[in-house]
Scaffold this motif. Structure first.
Motif, PDB file in Angstrom:
ATOM      1  N   THR A  95       0.500  -1.135   0.173  1.00 17.96           N
ATOM      2  CA  THR A  95       0.175   0.156  -0.242  1.00 17.96           C
ATOM      3  C   THR A  95       0.672   0.864  -0.021  1.00 17.96           C
ATOM      4  OG1 THR A  95      -2.426  -0.917   1.375  1.00 17.96           O
ATOM      5  CG2 THR A  95      -1.680   1.623   1.134  1.00 17.96           C
ATOM      6  N   HIS A  96       1.532   1.310   0.959  1.00 15.07           N
ATOM      7  CA  HIS A  96       2.730   2.505   1.007  1.00 15.07           C
ATOM      8  C   HIS A  96       3.681   2.563   0.570  1.00 15.07           C
ATOM      9  CE1 HIS A  96      -0.881   4.152   2.909  1.00 15.07           C
ATOM     10  NE2 HIS A  96      -1.251   3.324   3.999  1.00 15.07           N
ATOM     11  N   GLY A 122       3.804   1.440  -4.291  1.00 10.38           N
ATOM     12  CA  GLY A 122       2.781   1.305  -3.681  1.00 10.38           C
ATOM     13  C   GLY A 122       1.638   2.202  -4.078  1.00 10.38           C
ATOM     14  N   GLU A 124      -0.689   3.203  -2.620  1.00 10.74           N
ATOM     15  CA  GLU A 124      -0.719   5.069  -2.077  1.00 10.74           C
ATOM     16  C   GLU A 124       0.082   5.227  -1.157  1.00 10.74           C
ATOM     17  OE1 GLU A 124      -4.396   4.796   0.902  1.00 10.74           O
ATOM     18  OE2 GLU A 124      -5.517   4.056  -0.764  1.00 10.74           O
ATOM     19  N   GLY A 126       3.915   6.358   0.498  1.00  9.58           N
ATOM     20  CA  GLY A 126       3.844   7.571   1.584  1.00  9.58           C
ATOM     21  C   GLY A 126       5.125   8.195   1.416  1.00  9.58           C
ATOM     22  N   PRO A 149       9.617   6.083  -0.845  1.00  6.72           N
ATOM     23  CA  PRO A 149       7.857   5.451  -1.129  1.00  6.72           C
ATOM     24  C   PRO A 149       7.650   6.358  -2.254  1.00  6.72           C
ATOM     25  CG  PRO A 149       8.135   6.324   1.163  1.00  6.72           C
ATOM     26  CD  PRO A 149       9.577   6.285   0.385  1.00  6.72           C
ATOM     27  N   CYS A 168      -3.012  -4.971  -1.037  1.00  5.39           N
ATOM     28  CA  CYS A 168      -2.135  -3.183  -2.065  1.00  5.39           C
ATOM     29  C   CYS A 168      -3.340  -4.086  -2.297  1.00  5.39           C
ATOM     30  CB  CYS A 168      -1.676  -3.086  -3.103  1.00  5.39           C
ATOM     31  SG  CYS A 168      -1.075  -4.827  -3.909  1.00  5.39           S
ATOM     32  N   ASP A 189       3.287  -1.196   9.944  1.00  3.19           N
ATOM     33  CA  ASP A 189       2.512   0.753   9.731  1.00  3.19           C
ATOM     34  C   ASP A 189       2.574   0.720  11.420  1.00  3.19           C
ATOM     35  OD1 ASP A 189       2.200   3.503   9.949  1.00  3.19           O
ATOM     36  OD2 ASP A 189       0.629   3.247   9.352  1.00  3.19           O
TER      37      ASP A 189
END
Length: 219
Positions: A95-96, A122, A124, A126, A149, A168, A189
């Motif tokens: 994801t990040h 990722g 989204e 970071g 990232p 993801c 996280d």
């Protein structure tokens, strides 16, 4: 590439504009005979635009854009058949792109050495790598502080022989003919580096198994 319209970068400072122009010259030298200035500038400007919306250190943005552009052009060269080294390409997606995929990338690049190519991204991204993940990897003697990232792009995923996804979900891109594996790995996280250790160790085991599947000797 259907549209090479440059994004609007009129708000660049003089230093940022100079840094991007210098980066374009360097990249043009690296990809001479493969991609022309227009293509390189388009990738560079779109890469810059992707980071400019998330990062708060303006002077660092041209460097991030140059690094990401280089990776994207390397991937595109593989997709279009301009680069033939026979090395398998693995892409790690989460994801990040701040924890799991970065730790997996760190293990893979360290253990595979020059026998393979690996990237990460990722859905989204970071703004920084998870500090606890950095500490956990340092305990294994692996430094991931040089990573950052970033999003994935079509050319990066299309260039992959194997795509490893971690969390993801439906956002992960799927292209025919590419091998996909979904790893059910906890998101680090918000965890301390002590709590991340089991995740790190799980990723290390999975990377060793992946290397065995690809017939790549672990260093």
């Amino acid at each position: 590439m259907a549209d090479l319209t440059h994004p609007d970068l009129r708000d660049l400072s003089v230093d940022q504009d100079l840094a991007l122009r210098t980066a374009a010259v360097r990249l043009a030298g690296e990809f001479t005979g493969i991609y022309g200035p227009e293509t390189i500038e388009w990738f560079l400007h779109t890469s810059y635009e992707q980071f400019a919306t998330a990062h708060t250190v303006p002077n660092y943005l041209p460097l991030l854009a140059e690094r990401f552009t280089r990776q994207r052009l390397q991937a595109l060269a593989r997709v279009e058949g301009h680069h033939h080294d026979g090395k398998p390409v693995v892409v790690f997606l989460c994801t990040h792109n701040a924890g799991r995929s970065q730790m997996a990338l760190g293990f893979f690049t360290t253990l595979a050495g020059d026998h393979a190519v690996a990237w990460s991204g990722g859905s989204e991204p970071g703004t920084t790598i998870n500090p606890a993940a950095i500490t956990a990897m340092t305990e294994r003697g692996i430094d991931i502080t040089g990573e950052y990232p970033k999003p994935w792009t079509d050319e990066i995923v299309r260039a992959a022989d194997v795509v490893i996804t971690m969390g993801c979900g439906d956002a992960c891109p799927v292209f025919p003919g590419t091998r996909y594996e979904n790893w059910d790995v906890e998101d680090p996280d918000g965890l301390t580096h002590e709590q991340i250790r089991p995740i790190r160790d799980d990723l290390e085991r999975r990377i060793h198994h992946l290397l065995d599947q690809l017939a790549i000797p672990a260093r």
